[in-house]
Design an enzyme around this catalytic site. Sequence first.
Site, mmCIF file in Angstrom:
data_model
loop_
_atom_site.group_PDB
_atom_site.id
_atom_site.type_symbol
_atom_site.label_atom_id
_atom_site.label_comp_id
_atom_site.label_asym_id
_atom_site.label_seq_id
_atom_site.Cartn_x
_atom_site.Cartn_y
_atom_site.Cartn_z
ATOM 1 N N HIS A 193 36.182 44.441 48.508
ATOM 2 C CA HIS A 193 37.463 45.080 48.820
ATOM 3 C C HIS A 193 37.494 45.716 50.201
ATOM 4 O O HIS A 193 38.543 45.801 50.823
ATOM 5 C CB HIS A 193 37.854 46.029 47.693
ATOM 6 C CG HIS A 193 38.304 45.261 46.504
ATOM 7 N ND1 HIS A 193 37.424 44.833 45.545
ATOM 8 C CD2 HIS A 193 39.507 44.742 46.191
ATOM 9 C CE1 HIS A 193 38.092 44.120 44.655
ATOM 10 N NE2 HIS A 193 39.350 44.049 45.020
ATOM 11 N N GLU A 434 43.310 35.015 37.221
ATOM 12 C CA GLU A 434 42.065 35.216 37.970
ATOM 13 C C GLU A 434 40.838 35.135 37.063
ATOM 14 O O GLU A 434 39.723 35.355 37.502
ATOM 15 C CB GLU A 434 42.102 36.524 38.758
ATOM 16 C CG GLU A 434 42.499 37.749 37.971
ATOM 17 C CD GLU A 434 42.674 38.998 38.842
ATOM 18 O OE1 GLU A 434 42.247 39.004 40.004
ATOM 19 O OE2 GLU A 434 43.224 39.976 38.317
ATOM 20 N N ASP A 458 38.835 36.608 42.406
ATOM 21 C CA ASP A 458 38.155 36.737 41.114
ATOM 22 C C ASP A 458 38.038 35.391 40.410
ATOM 23 O O ASP A 458 37.041 35.134 39.726
ATOM 24 C CB ASP A 458 38.888 37.748 40.229
ATOM 25 C CG ASP A 458 38.492 39.168 40.589
ATOM 26 O OD1 ASP A 458 37.279 39.419 40.716
ATOM 27 O OD2 ASP A 458 39.375 40.011 40.786
ATOM 28 N N CYS A 505 47.832 34.847 45.499
ATOM 29 C CA CYS A 505 47.679 36.060 46.297
ATOM 30 C C CYS A 505 46.220 36.381 46.589
ATOM 31 O O CYS A 505 45.912 37.391 47.195
ATOM 32 C CB CYS A 505 48.349 37.248 45.609
ATOM 33 S SG CYS A 505 47.649 37.608 44.000
HETATM 34 C C1 PEP Z 1 41.970 38.260 43.525
HETATM 35 O O1 PEP Z 1 41.112 38.496 42.677
HETATM 36 O O2 PEP Z 1 42.089 37.163 44.110
HETATM 37 C C2 PEP Z 1 42.914 39.314 43.914
HETATM 38 C C3 PEP Z 1 43.926 39.055 44.716
HETATM 39 O O3 PEP Z 1 42.696 40.564 43.433
HETATM 40 P P1 PEP Z 1 41.575 41.562 44.016
HETATM 41 O O4 PEP Z 1 40.994 40.887 45.249
HETATM 42 O O5 PEP Z 1 42.252 42.832 44.328
HETATM 43 O O6 PEP Z 1 40.616 41.641 42.891
HETATM 44 MG MG MG Z 2 41.271 40.258 41.410
#
Ligand code: PEP
Ligand code: MG
Length: 575
Positions: A193, A434, A458, A505
Amino acid sequence: MAGRVELKGLGASGGIAIGPAHLFRRSEEVVRCRLPPESLPSEVERLQRAAQVARQQIAELKEKAAREHGAEEAAIFEAQGLMLQDPELLGKAERLIMEAKCNAEWALQRVGEEVASSLESLPDEYFGARAADVRDVVSRVLSILQGRSGGKLGDLPGPVVVVGEELMPSDTAQADRDKLLGLVMETGSCTSHAAILARTMGIPAVVGVKGVVDAVSPGDAVVVDGDTGVVVIRPSADELGDWQVKKEQWDRRREQLRLLISAAAVTRDGHRVELAANIGSLEDLSSALEWGAEGIGLFRTEFLFMDREVPPSEEEQFEVYRRAVEAFSGRPVIIRTLDVGGDKPIPWLGQLVEANPFLGLRGIRLCLAREDVFLTQLRALLRARAHGNLWVMFPMVADVGELRAAKRLVDKAKEDLACAGVPHGDPPVGIMVEIPSAALLIDHILQEVDFVSVGTNDLTQYTLAVDRTNATVSCLADALHPAVLRLIAEVARAGRRCGKWVGICGDLAGDALATPILTGFGVDELSMAPRLLPEVKEALRATSMREAQELSRRALACRSAAEVRQLLTQNRQSK
Ligand code: PEP
Ligand code: MG
Protein backbone atom coordinates in the site's frame (compact mmCIF):
# COMPACT_ATOMS: atom_id res chain seq x y z
CA MET A 1 32.73 9.76 2.74
CA ALA A 2 32.21 6.40 1.00
CA GLY A 3 32.00 6.27 -2.80
CA ARG A 4 29.26 5.66 -5.33
CA VAL A 5 26.88 2.76 -4.73
CA GLU A 6 24.26 1.49 -7.18
CA LEU A 7 21.49 -0.76 -5.95
CA LYS A 8 18.57 -2.36 -7.73
CA GLY A 9 15.04 -2.86 -6.49
CA LEU A 10 11.59 -2.84 -8.02
CA GLY A 11 10.34 0.30 -9.72
CA ALA A 12 7.10 1.01 -7.85
CA SER A 13 6.20 4.51 -8.99
CA GLY A 14 7.56 6.03 -12.20
CA GLY A 15 9.76 9.09 -12.63
CA ILE A 16 13.19 10.22 -11.55
CA ALA A 17 13.94 11.89 -8.23
CA ILE A 18 17.23 13.47 -7.26
CA GLY A 19 17.87 14.85 -3.80
CA PRO A 20 19.51 14.47 -0.40
CA ALA A 21 18.75 11.31 1.58
CA HIS A 22 16.57 11.48 4.65
CA LEU A 23 16.68 8.31 6.73
CA PHE A 24 13.27 7.39 8.03
CA ARG A 25 12.96 5.50 11.24
CA ARG A 26 9.55 4.92 12.65
CA SER A 27 8.98 7.18 15.61
CA GLU A 28 8.69 5.50 18.98
CA GLU A 29 6.17 8.02 20.20
CA VAL A 30 3.21 5.97 21.39
CA VAL A 31 -0.36 6.96 21.98
CA ARG A 32 -2.72 5.40 24.47
CA CYS A 33 -5.67 3.62 22.86
CA ARG A 34 -8.63 2.34 24.83
CA LEU A 35 -9.51 -1.17 23.76
CA PRO A 36 -12.77 -3.09 24.16
CA PRO A 37 -12.55 -5.76 26.90
CA GLU A 38 -12.94 -8.63 24.42
CA SER A 39 -9.78 -7.66 22.56
CA LEU A 40 -7.53 -7.41 25.61
CA PRO A 41 -6.41 -11.08 25.59
CA SER A 42 -5.33 -10.74 21.98
CA GLU A 43 -3.49 -7.51 22.82
CA VAL A 44 -1.55 -9.39 25.51
CA GLU A 45 -0.83 -12.06 22.94
CA ARG A 46 0.38 -9.39 20.50
CA LEU A 47 2.84 -8.18 23.11
CA GLN A 48 4.02 -11.72 23.81
CA ARG A 49 4.60 -12.34 20.13
CA ALA A 50 6.54 -9.13 19.71
CA ALA A 51 8.65 -10.07 22.73
CA GLN A 52 9.26 -13.47 21.19
CA VAL A 53 10.48 -11.85 17.96
CA ALA A 54 12.68 -9.50 20.00
CA ARG A 55 14.14 -12.46 21.94
CA GLN A 56 14.97 -14.16 18.66
CA GLN A 57 16.65 -11.01 17.33
CA ILE A 58 18.63 -10.60 20.55
CA ALA A 59 19.75 -14.25 20.47
CA GLU A 60 21.06 -13.69 16.93
CA LEU A 61 22.83 -10.52 17.99
CA LYS A 62 24.39 -12.40 20.89
CA GLU A 63 25.80 -15.05 18.58
CA LYS A 64 27.11 -12.45 16.17
CA ALA A 65 28.70 -10.46 19.01
CA ALA A 66 30.32 -13.61 20.43
CA ARG A 67 31.73 -14.45 16.99
CA GLU A 68 32.94 -11.00 16.13
CA HIS A 69 33.69 -9.25 19.41
CA GLY A 70 34.03 -11.84 22.16
CA ALA A 71 32.23 -12.92 25.32
CA GLU A 72 32.02 -9.52 27.02
CA GLU A 73 30.00 -7.95 24.20
CA ALA A 74 27.82 -11.07 23.95
CA ALA A 75 27.02 -10.82 27.68
CA ILE A 76 25.16 -7.55 27.05
CA PHE A 77 22.73 -9.34 24.76
CA GLU A 78 22.53 -12.26 27.15
CA ALA A 79 21.35 -9.80 29.82
CA GLN A 80 18.89 -8.14 27.41
CA GLY A 81 17.45 -11.52 26.50
CA LEU A 82 16.91 -12.29 30.19
CA MET A 83 15.11 -8.98 30.68
CA LEU A 84 12.49 -10.17 28.24
CA GLN A 85 11.85 -13.15 30.47
CA ASP A 86 11.64 -11.06 33.63
CA PRO A 87 8.07 -10.76 34.99
CA GLU A 88 9.02 -7.26 36.24
CA LEU A 89 8.84 -6.02 32.69
CA LEU A 90 6.57 -8.13 30.48
CA GLY A 91 4.35 -9.51 33.24
CA LYS A 92 3.66 -6.01 34.54
CA ALA A 93 2.97 -4.69 31.04
CA GLU A 94 0.55 -7.56 30.43
CA ARG A 95 -1.30 -6.78 33.65
CA LEU A 96 -1.43 -3.10 32.74
CA ILE A 97 -3.02 -3.93 29.38
CA MET A 98 -5.80 -5.82 31.18
CA GLU A 99 -6.28 -3.30 33.98
CA ALA A 100 -6.04 -0.06 32.00
CA LYS A 101 -7.73 -1.63 28.91
CA CYS A 102 -5.00 -0.17 26.77
CA ASN A 103 -2.75 -1.03 23.86
CA ALA A 104 0.46 -3.01 24.22
CA GLU A 105 2.75 -0.17 23.09
CA TRP A 106 1.54 2.21 25.74
CA ALA A 107 1.63 -0.39 28.51
CA LEU A 108 5.12 -1.56 27.65
CA GLN A 109 6.55 1.93 27.36
CA ARG A 110 5.07 2.96 30.68
CA VAL A 111 6.28 -0.11 32.57
CA GLY A 112 9.69 0.07 30.83
CA GLU A 113 10.13 3.68 31.93
CA GLU A 114 9.19 2.79 35.54
CA VAL A 115 11.70 -0.06 35.64
CA ALA A 116 14.45 2.02 34.02
CA SER A 117 13.89 4.99 36.33
CA SER A 118 13.96 2.84 39.46
CA LEU A 119 17.25 1.29 38.32
CA GLU A 120 18.67 4.73 37.64
CA SER A 121 17.79 5.89 41.13
CA LEU A 122 20.18 3.28 42.60
CA PRO A 123 23.66 4.62 43.50
CA ASP A 124 25.78 2.06 41.62
CA GLU A 125 26.84 2.92 38.03
CA TYR A 126 26.17 -0.67 37.10
CA PHE A 127 22.43 -0.10 37.49
CA GLY A 128 22.57 2.99 35.28
CA ALA A 129 23.88 0.79 32.46
CA ARG A 130 21.08 -1.73 33.15
CA ALA A 131 18.52 1.09 32.81
CA ALA A 132 19.92 1.81 29.34
CA ASP A 133 19.53 -1.89 28.52
CA VAL A 134 15.90 -1.85 29.63
CA ARG A 135 15.24 1.14 27.36
CA ASP A 136 17.02 -0.58 24.49
CA VAL A 137 14.95 -3.74 24.91
CA VAL A 138 11.71 -1.77 25.22
CA SER A 139 12.58 0.20 22.12
CA ARG A 140 13.22 -3.03 20.18
CA VAL A 141 9.86 -4.50 21.17
CA LEU A 142 8.13 -1.18 20.46
CA SER A 143 9.55 -1.00 17.00
CA ILE A 144 8.34 -4.55 16.34
CA LEU A 145 4.89 -3.59 17.63
CA GLN A 146 4.90 -0.31 15.74
CA GLY A 147 5.85 -2.09 12.57
CA ARG A 148 2.17 -3.01 12.67
CA SER A 149 0.69 0.27 13.71
CA GLY A 150 2.40 2.96 11.71
CA GLY A 151 4.61 5.97 12.39
CA LYS A 152 5.10 9.54 11.23
CA LEU A 153 6.51 11.10 8.10
CA GLY A 154 4.71 14.40 8.28
CA ASP A 155 7.63 16.56 9.31
CA LEU A 156 10.38 16.38 6.70
CA PRO A 157 13.30 18.81 6.98
CA GLY A 158 13.15 19.97 3.33
CA PRO A 159 12.88 18.44 -0.16
CA VAL A 160 14.38 14.98 0.41
CA VAL A 161 14.47 11.42 -0.84
CA VAL A 162 13.16 9.30 2.01
CA VAL A 163 15.06 6.06 2.57
CA GLY A 164 13.72 3.53 5.07
CA GLU A 165 13.34 -0.09 5.97
CA GLU A 166 9.65 -0.30 5.48
CA LEU A 167 6.88 2.22 5.25
CA MET A 168 3.38 1.60 6.47
CA PRO A 169 0.53 3.06 4.40
CA SER A 170 -0.10 5.57 7.15
CA ASP A 171 3.51 6.80 7.01
CA THR A 172 3.21 7.59 3.34
CA ALA A 173 -0.28 9.02 3.73
CA GLN A 174 1.02 11.53 6.27
CA ALA A 175 4.01 12.55 4.20
CA ASP A 176 4.45 16.20 3.36
CA ARG A 177 4.00 15.92 -0.41
CA ASP A 178 5.92 19.04 -1.35
CA LYS A 179 8.99 17.85 0.46
CA LEU A 180 8.88 14.19 -0.49
CA LEU A 181 10.89 13.98 -3.73
CA GLY A 182 11.28 10.22 -3.86
CA LEU A 183 10.98 7.04 -1.82
CA VAL A 184 13.33 4.10 -1.41
CA MET A 185 12.34 1.14 0.74
CA GLU A 186 14.35 -1.93 1.75
CA THR A 187 11.24 -4.09 1.75
CA GLY A 188 7.81 -4.15 0.15
CA SER A 189 6.52 -4.82 -3.32
CA CYS A 190 4.89 -2.81 -6.10
CA THR A 191 1.40 -3.55 -4.80
CA SER A 192 2.13 -2.91 -1.14
CA HIS A 193 0.00 0.00 0.00
CA ALA A 194 2.90 2.38 0.50
CA ALA A 195 3.82 1.84 -3.17
CA ILE A 196 0.23 2.45 -4.24
CA LEU A 197 0.19 5.70 -2.31
CA ALA A 198 3.47 6.80 -3.88
CA ARG A 199 1.90 6.31 -7.32
CA THR A 200 -1.21 8.23 -6.32
CA MET A 201 0.98 11.10 -5.15
CA GLY A 202 3.16 10.87 -8.27
CA ILE A 203 6.31 10.34 -6.24
CA PRO A 204 9.05 8.22 -7.85
CA ALA A 205 9.57 5.14 -5.68
CA VAL A 206 11.69 2.00 -5.61
CA VAL A 207 10.94 -0.84 -3.19
CA GLY A 208 12.71 -4.03 -2.16
CA VAL A 209 16.17 -2.41 -2.26
CA LYS A 210 18.23 -4.72 -0.06
CA GLY A 211 20.97 -3.00 1.96
CA VAL A 212 19.96 0.56 1.13
CA VAL A 213 19.59 1.72 4.73
CA ASP A 214 23.15 0.66 5.57
CA ALA A 215 24.54 2.07 2.34
CA VAL A 216 23.24 5.60 2.75
CA SER A 217 24.03 8.37 5.23
CA PRO A 218 21.75 11.34 5.90
CA GLY A 219 22.31 14.08 3.33
CA ASP A 220 23.97 11.84 0.69
CA ALA A 221 22.90 12.64 -2.87
CA VAL A 222 20.49 9.93 -4.05
CA VAL A 223 19.01 9.25 -7.49
CA VAL A 224 15.80 7.22 -7.68
CA ASP A 225 14.63 5.82 -11.01
CA GLY A 226 11.11 4.61 -10.32
CA ASP A 227 10.76 3.05 -13.79
CA THR A 228 13.83 0.79 -13.80
CA GLY A 229 14.20 0.33 -10.02
CA VAL A 230 17.76 1.73 -10.02
CA VAL A 231 18.95 3.67 -6.96
CA VAL A 232 22.30 5.47 -7.10
CA ILE A 233 23.86 6.77 -3.90
CA ARG A 234 26.57 9.45 -4.07
CA PRO A 235 26.82 9.63 -7.89
CA SER A 236 29.77 11.54 -9.39
CA ALA A 237 29.13 15.11 -10.58
CA ASP A 238 29.17 13.95 -14.23
CA GLU A 239 26.72 11.16 -13.57
CA LEU A 240 24.47 13.51 -11.67
CA GLY A 241 24.40 15.74 -14.76
CA ASP A 242 23.31 12.77 -16.92
CA TRP A 243 20.53 11.95 -14.46
CA GLN A 244 19.36 15.56 -14.52
CA VAL A 245 19.03 15.31 -18.31
CA LYS A 246 17.05 12.04 -18.00
CA LYS A 247 14.82 13.62 -15.41
CA GLU A 248 14.11 16.58 -17.68
CA GLN A 249 13.26 14.20 -20.55
CA TRP A 250 10.89 12.29 -18.30
CA ASP A 251 9.25 15.48 -17.09
CA ARG A 252 8.86 16.68 -20.71
CA ARG A 253 7.13 13.42 -21.66
CA ARG A 254 4.74 13.95 -18.74
CA GLU A 255 4.00 17.41 -20.04
CA GLN A 256 3.29 16.04 -23.54
CA LEU A 257 0.93 13.49 -22.07
CA ARG A 258 -0.89 16.31 -20.35
CA LEU A 259 -2.12 17.37 -23.78
CA LEU A 260 -4.28 14.25 -23.78
CA ILE A 261 -6.15 15.23 -20.64
CA SER A 262 -9.14 16.60 -22.49
CA ALA A 263 -9.02 14.04 -25.35
CA ALA A 264 -11.78 11.41 -25.49
CA ALA A 265 -11.05 7.99 -23.97
CA VAL A 266 -11.86 5.95 -27.08
CA THR A 267 -10.12 3.43 -29.29
CA ARG A 268 -9.23 4.37 -32.90
CA ASP A 269 -12.57 2.95 -33.99
CA GLY A 270 -14.57 4.81 -31.38
CA HIS A 271 -15.06 2.19 -28.63
CA ARG A 272 -15.34 3.99 -25.32
CA VAL A 273 -13.72 2.91 -22.04
CA GLU A 274 -14.30 5.06 -18.95
CA LEU A 275 -11.01 6.13 -17.38
CA ALA A 276 -11.32 6.86 -13.68
CA ALA A 277 -9.03 7.55 -10.74
CA ASN A 278 -8.16 5.72 -7.54
CA ILE A 279 -7.92 7.96 -4.50
CA GLY A 280 -7.29 7.53 -0.78
CA SER A 281 -8.31 10.92 0.57
CA LEU A 282 -9.96 14.21 -0.30
CA GLU A 283 -6.51 15.66 -1.07
CA ASP A 284 -6.27 13.29 -4.04
CA LEU A 285 -9.47 14.68 -5.58
CA SER A 286 -7.75 17.66 -7.14
CA SER A 287 -5.14 15.50 -8.83
CA ALA A 288 -7.90 13.15 -10.10
CA LEU A 289 -9.68 16.13 -11.68
CA GLU A 290 -6.43 17.66 -12.91
CA TRP A 291 -5.41 14.49 -14.79
CA GLY A 292 -8.79 14.11 -16.46
CA ALA A 293 -10.51 11.37 -14.44
CA GLU A 294 -14.07 10.74 -15.60
CA GLY A 295 -15.02 9.51 -12.15
CA ILE A 296 -13.59 7.80 -9.09
CA GLY A 297 -13.27 4.07 -9.67
CA LEU A 298 -11.95 3.36 -6.17
CA PHE A 299 -11.96 5.52 -3.06
CA ARG A 300 -9.94 3.58 -0.49
CA THR A 301 -11.58 4.76 2.73
CA GLU A 302 -9.28 2.99 5.16
CA PHE A 303 -6.96 5.99 5.47
CA LEU A 304 -9.79 7.84 7.19
CA PHE A 305 -9.70 5.20 9.88
CA MET A 306 -5.95 5.06 10.49
CA ASP A 307 -3.70 6.91 12.88
CA ARG A 308 -6.33 7.83 15.37
CA GLU A 309 -7.49 6.64 18.73
CA VAL A 310 -11.18 6.36 17.90
CA PRO A 311 -13.01 5.64 14.64
CA PRO A 312 -14.28 8.57 12.54
CA SER A 313 -17.87 9.50 13.40
CA GLU A 314 -20.79 9.17 10.97
CA GLU A 315 -20.81 12.95 10.59
CA GLU A 316 -17.10 13.17 9.80
CA GLN A 317 -17.36 10.39 7.23
CA PHE A 318 -20.50 11.88 5.69
CA GLU A 319 -18.65 15.19 5.12
CA VAL A 320 -15.77 13.42 3.35
CA TYR A 321 -18.03 11.33 1.11
CA ARG A 322 -20.30 14.28 0.35
CA ARG A 323 -17.35 16.44 -0.70
CA ALA A 324 -16.05 13.64 -2.93
CA VAL A 325 -19.34 13.20 -4.80
CA GLU A 326 -19.89 16.93 -5.09
CA ALA A 327 -16.40 17.42 -6.59
CA PHE A 328 -17.32 14.97 -9.33
CA SER A 329 -20.68 16.58 -10.01
CA GLY A 330 -22.79 13.71 -11.22
CA ARG A 331 -20.00 11.42 -12.41
CA PRO A 332 -19.69 8.11 -10.54
CA VAL A 333 -17.69 7.99 -7.32
CA ILE A 334 -17.20 4.41 -6.18
CA ILE A 335 -16.50 4.31 -2.48
CA ARG A 336 -15.09 1.14 -1.05
CA THR A 337 -16.12 0.30 2.47
CA LEU A 338 -13.41 -0.21 5.08
CA ASP A 339 -10.76 -2.69 3.94
CA VAL A 340 -8.36 -3.35 6.78
CA GLY A 341 -6.44 -6.31 8.07
CA GLY A 342 -3.52 -7.62 6.04
CA ASP A 343 -0.96 -4.85 5.86
CA LYS A 344 -3.40 -2.20 7.10
CA PRO A 345 -3.98 -2.90 10.81
CA ILE A 346 -5.67 -0.35 13.06
CA PRO A 347 -4.94 -0.35 16.82
CA TRP A 348 -8.39 0.84 18.01
CA LEU A 349 -10.09 -2.04 16.20
CA GLY A 350 -8.26 -4.41 18.54
CA GLN A 351 -7.67 -6.87 15.70
CA LEU A 352 -6.41 -10.32 16.56
CA VAL A 353 -2.81 -11.20 15.91
CA GLU A 354 -2.98 -13.56 12.97
CA ALA A 355 -0.30 -15.81 11.55
CA ASN A 356 -1.52 -15.07 8.01
CA PRO A 357 -3.30 -11.71 8.11
CA PHE A 358 -3.94 -11.70 4.35
CA LEU A 359 -5.93 -14.90 4.82
CA GLY A 360 -7.56 -13.69 7.98
CA LEU A 361 -10.18 -11.30 9.21
CA ARG A 362 -9.85 -8.57 6.58
CA GLY A 363 -12.09 -6.56 4.30
CA ILE A 364 -15.75 -7.47 4.40
CA ARG A 365 -15.09 -10.24 6.95
CA LEU A 366 -13.91 -7.72 9.49
CA CYS A 367 -16.80 -5.34 8.73
CA LEU A 368 -19.31 -8.13 9.24
CA ALA A 369 -17.64 -8.95 12.55
CA ARG A 370 -17.75 -5.27 13.59
CA GLU A 371 -21.29 -4.24 12.66
CA ASP A 372 -21.01 -1.07 14.76
CA VAL A 373 -18.15 0.25 12.64
CA PHE A 374 -19.70 -0.97 9.37
CA LEU A 375 -23.19 0.44 10.02
CA THR A 376 -21.75 3.85 10.87
CA GLN A 377 -19.90 3.90 7.55
CA LEU A 378 -22.93 2.65 5.63
CA ARG A 379 -25.16 5.36 7.11
CA ALA A 380 -22.64 8.02 6.15
CA LEU A 381 -22.46 6.62 2.60
CA LEU A 382 -26.23 6.46 2.18
CA ARG A 383 -26.56 10.05 3.38
CA ALA A 384 -23.87 11.22 0.94
CA ARG A 385 -25.73 9.46 -1.89
CA ALA A 386 -28.39 12.14 -1.52
CA HIS A 387 -25.73 14.64 -2.71
CA GLY A 388 -24.31 12.91 -5.78
CA ASN A 389 -23.57 9.81 -7.82
CA LEU A 390 -22.10 7.63 -5.09
CA TRP A 391 -21.72 3.86 -5.53
CA VAL A 392 -20.93 1.51 -2.63
CA MET A 393 -18.40 -1.28 -3.11
CA PHE A 394 -17.52 -4.08 -0.68
CA PRO A 395 -13.93 -5.41 -0.58
CA MET A 396 -12.73 -9.00 -0.29
CA VAL A 397 -16.06 -10.69 -0.89
CA ALA A 398 -15.58 -14.43 -1.41
CA ASP A 399 -19.13 -15.50 -2.27
CA VAL A 400 -22.83 -14.58 -2.25
CA GLY A 401 -23.16 -15.43 1.44
CA GLU A 402 -20.92 -12.54 2.46
CA LEU A 403 -22.50 -10.30 -0.15
CA ARG A 404 -25.99 -10.96 1.19
CA ALA A 405 -24.87 -10.36 4.77
CA ALA A 406 -23.36 -7.01 3.74
CA LYS A 407 -26.49 -6.04 1.78
CA ARG A 408 -28.67 -6.85 4.78
CA LEU A 409 -26.68 -4.31 6.74
CA VAL A 410 -27.16 -1.75 3.97
CA ASP A 411 -30.93 -2.33 4.35
CA LYS A 412 -30.63 -1.97 8.11
CA ALA A 413 -28.72 1.32 7.72
CA LYS A 414 -31.45 2.56 5.34
CA GLU A 415 -34.16 1.63 7.84
CA ASP A 416 -32.33 3.40 10.67
CA LEU A 417 -32.01 6.57 8.60
CA ALA A 418 -35.61 6.39 7.44
CA CYS A 419 -36.87 5.93 11.02
CA ALA A 420 -34.80 8.92 12.13
CA GLY A 421 -36.09 10.97 9.19
CA VAL A 422 -32.55 11.56 7.85
CA PRO A 423 -32.35 12.25 4.08
CA HIS A 424 -30.45 9.57 2.20
CA GLY A 425 -30.23 7.89 -1.20
CA ASP A 426 -30.19 4.45 -2.73
CA PRO A 427 -26.75 3.82 -4.24
CA PRO A 428 -25.75 1.08 -6.68
CA VAL A 429 -24.09 -1.68 -4.64
CA GLY A 430 -21.24 -3.81 -5.94
CA ILE A 431 -18.19 -5.77 -4.95
CA MET A 432 -14.51 -5.94 -5.70
CA VAL A 433 -13.59 -9.17 -7.42
CA GLU A 434 -10.26 -9.87 -5.80
CA ILE A 435 -10.59 -13.38 -4.43
CA PRO A 436 -10.48 -16.15 -7.05
CA SER A 437 -13.66 -17.72 -5.62
CA ALA A 438 -15.59 -14.54 -6.47
CA ALA A 439 -14.26 -14.62 -10.03
CA LEU A 440 -15.15 -18.30 -10.37
CA LEU A 441 -18.66 -17.71 -9.02
CA ILE A 442 -19.15 -14.46 -10.88
CA ASP A 443 -22.38 -15.59 -12.58
CA HIS A 444 -24.07 -16.01 -9.18
CA ILE A 445 -22.60 -12.82 -7.81
CA LEU A 446 -23.69 -10.70 -10.77
CA GLN A 447 -27.31 -11.70 -10.11
CA GLU A 448 -27.14 -9.84 -6.81
CA VAL A 449 -25.04 -6.74 -7.48
CA ASP A 450 -25.30 -3.64 -9.64
CA PHE A 451 -21.64 -3.71 -10.67
CA VAL A 452 -18.25 -5.27 -9.97
CA SER A 453 -14.69 -3.97 -10.12
CA VAL A 454 -11.70 -6.27 -10.36
CA GLY A 455 -8.96 -5.74 -7.76
CA THR A 456 -6.01 -7.17 -9.62
CA ASN A 457 -3.56 -6.65 -6.74
CA ASP A 458 -5.27 -9.07 -4.41
CA LEU A 459 -6.55 -11.24 -7.23
CA THR A 460 -2.92 -11.77 -8.26
CA GLN A 461 -1.81 -12.37 -4.67
CA TYR A 462 -4.47 -15.01 -4.08
CA THR A 463 -4.35 -16.66 -7.50
CA LEU A 464 -0.58 -17.03 -7.56
CA ALA A 465 -0.10 -17.53 -3.79
CA VAL A 466 2.35 -14.61 -3.59
CA ASP A 467 2.31 -12.33 -0.54
CA ARG A 468 1.99 -8.85 -2.04
CA THR A 469 4.15 -7.29 0.67
CA ASN A 470 7.02 -9.76 0.52
CA ALA A 471 9.97 -8.40 -1.47
CA THR A 472 11.55 -11.86 -1.73
CA VAL A 473 8.72 -13.21 -3.88
CA SER A 474 7.31 -10.03 -5.36
CA CYS A 475 8.87 -10.72 -8.77
CA LEU A 476 6.35 -13.60 -8.99
CA ALA A 477 3.37 -11.31 -8.39
CA ASP A 478 2.72 -10.42 -12.01
CA ALA A 479 -0.87 -9.49 -12.78
CA LEU A 480 -0.16 -10.27 -16.43
CA HIS A 481 0.00 -13.95 -15.51
CA PRO A 482 -2.39 -15.78 -17.85
CA ALA A 483 -4.09 -17.40 -14.84
CA VAL A 484 -5.04 -13.95 -13.55
CA LEU A 485 -5.97 -12.72 -17.04
CA ARG A 486 -8.32 -15.67 -17.56
CA LEU A 487 -10.17 -14.79 -14.37
CA ILE A 488 -10.48 -11.13 -15.44
CA ALA A 489 -11.64 -12.14 -18.92
CA GLU A 490 -14.27 -14.42 -17.42
CA VAL A 491 -15.59 -11.67 -15.15
CA ALA A 492 -15.79 -9.25 -18.11
CA ARG A 493 -17.53 -11.85 -20.28
CA ALA A 494 -20.08 -12.63 -17.57
CA GLY A 495 -20.71 -8.92 -17.02
CA ARG A 496 -21.44 -8.38 -20.72
CA ARG A 497 -23.69 -11.45 -20.78
CA CYS A 498 -25.94 -10.09 -18.08
CA GLY A 499 -25.56 -6.41 -18.85
CA LYS A 500 -23.72 -5.53 -15.63
CA TRP A 501 -21.00 -2.89 -15.45
CA VAL A 502 -17.45 -4.25 -14.96
CA GLY A 503 -14.48 -2.09 -14.01
CA ILE A 504 -10.88 -2.79 -13.04
CA CYS A 505 -9.37 -0.83 -10.18
CA GLY A 506 -6.27 -2.87 -9.32
CA ASP A 507 -2.87 -1.65 -10.46
CA LEU A 508 -3.03 -3.52 -13.74
CA ALA A 509 -5.58 -0.95 -14.91
CA GLY A 510 -2.87 1.73 -14.76
CA ASP A 511 -0.31 -0.26 -16.75
CA ALA A 512 -0.45 1.11 -20.30
CA LEU A 513 1.12 -2.10 -21.59
CA ALA A 514 -2.03 -3.95 -20.53
CA THR A 515 -4.53 -1.40 -21.87
CA PRO A 516 -5.17 -3.17 -25.21
CA ILE A 517 -5.91 -6.56 -23.64
CA LEU A 518 -8.12 -5.20 -20.88
CA THR A 519 -10.00 -3.23 -23.53
CA GLY A 520 -10.23 -6.38 -25.63
CA PHE A 521 -11.83 -8.22 -22.70
CA GLY A 522 -14.62 -5.67 -22.95
CA VAL A 523 -14.46 -4.01 -19.54
CA ASP A 524 -16.41 -0.78 -19.06
CA GLU A 525 -13.89 1.11 -16.97
CA LEU A 526 -10.23 1.27 -15.95
CA SER A 527 -9.38 3.07 -12.71
CA MET A 528 -5.85 4.02 -11.68
CA ALA A 529 -3.54 6.46 -9.89
CA PRO A 530 -4.48 9.87 -11.38
CA ARG A 531 -1.14 10.58 -13.05
CA LEU A 532 -1.28 7.36 -15.05
CA LEU A 533 -4.50 8.40 -16.81
CA PRO A 534 -2.94 10.17 -19.84
CA GLU A 535 -0.56 7.29 -20.58
CA VAL A 536 -3.37 4.75 -20.49
CA LYS A 537 -5.52 7.03 -22.63
CA GLU A 538 -2.67 7.28 -25.15
CA ALA A 539 -2.48 3.46 -25.32
CA LEU A 540 -6.27 3.20 -25.68
CA ARG A 541 -6.39 5.73 -28.49
CA ALA A 542 -3.58 3.91 -30.31
CA THR A 543 -5.50 0.63 -30.59
CA SER A 544 -8.63 -0.53 -32.39
CA MET A 545 -11.19 -2.82 -30.75
CA ARG A 546 -10.45 -5.54 -33.32
CA GLU A 547 -6.70 -5.43 -32.56
CA ALA A 548 -7.43 -5.36 -28.83
CA GLN A 549 -9.65 -8.44 -29.01
CA GLU A 550 -7.10 -10.33 -31.09
CA LEU A 551 -4.33 -9.43 -28.64
CA SER A 552 -6.40 -10.45 -25.62
CA ARG A 553 -7.19 -13.78 -27.29
CA ARG A 554 -3.48 -14.40 -27.80
CA ALA A 555 -2.61 -13.31 -24.25
CA LEU A 556 -5.11 -15.79 -22.81
CA ALA A 557 -3.41 -18.58 -24.73
CA CYS A 558 0.05 -17.78 -23.27
CA ARG A 559 1.72 -20.08 -20.78
CA SER A 560 3.39 -17.54 -18.51
CA ALA A 561 3.47 -13.89 -17.49
CA ALA A 562 6.78 -13.54 -19.34
CA GLU A 563 5.14 -14.70 -22.59
CA VAL A 564 2.29 -12.22 -22.13
CA ARG A 565 4.76 -9.42 -21.41
CA GLN A 566 6.73 -10.27 -24.54
CA LEU A 567 3.55 -10.29 -26.63
CA LEU A 568 2.49 -6.90 -25.30
CA THR A 569 5.95 -5.36 -25.64
CA GLN A 570 6.13 -6.48 -29.28
CA ASN A 571 2.68 -5.03 -29.83
CA ARG A 572 3.75 -1.70 -28.36
CA GLN A 573 6.95 -1.60 -30.43
CA SER A 574 4.96 -2.26 -33.60
CA LYS A 575 2.97 0.95 -33.06
C1 PEP B 1 -6.73 -4.63 -5.31
O1 PEP B 1 -6.60 -5.54 -4.49
O2 PEP B 1 -6.43 -4.73 -6.52
C2 PEP B 1 -7.23 -3.32 -4.87
C3 PEP B 1 -7.50 -2.38 -5.74
O3 PEP B 1 -7.38 -3.12 -3.54
P1 PEP B 1 -6.16 -2.82 -2.53
O4 PEP B 1 -4.92 -2.65 -3.40
O5 PEP B 1 -6.51 -1.60 -1.79
O6 PEP B 1 -6.13 -4.05 -1.71
MG1 MG C 1 -7.55 -5.40 -2.54
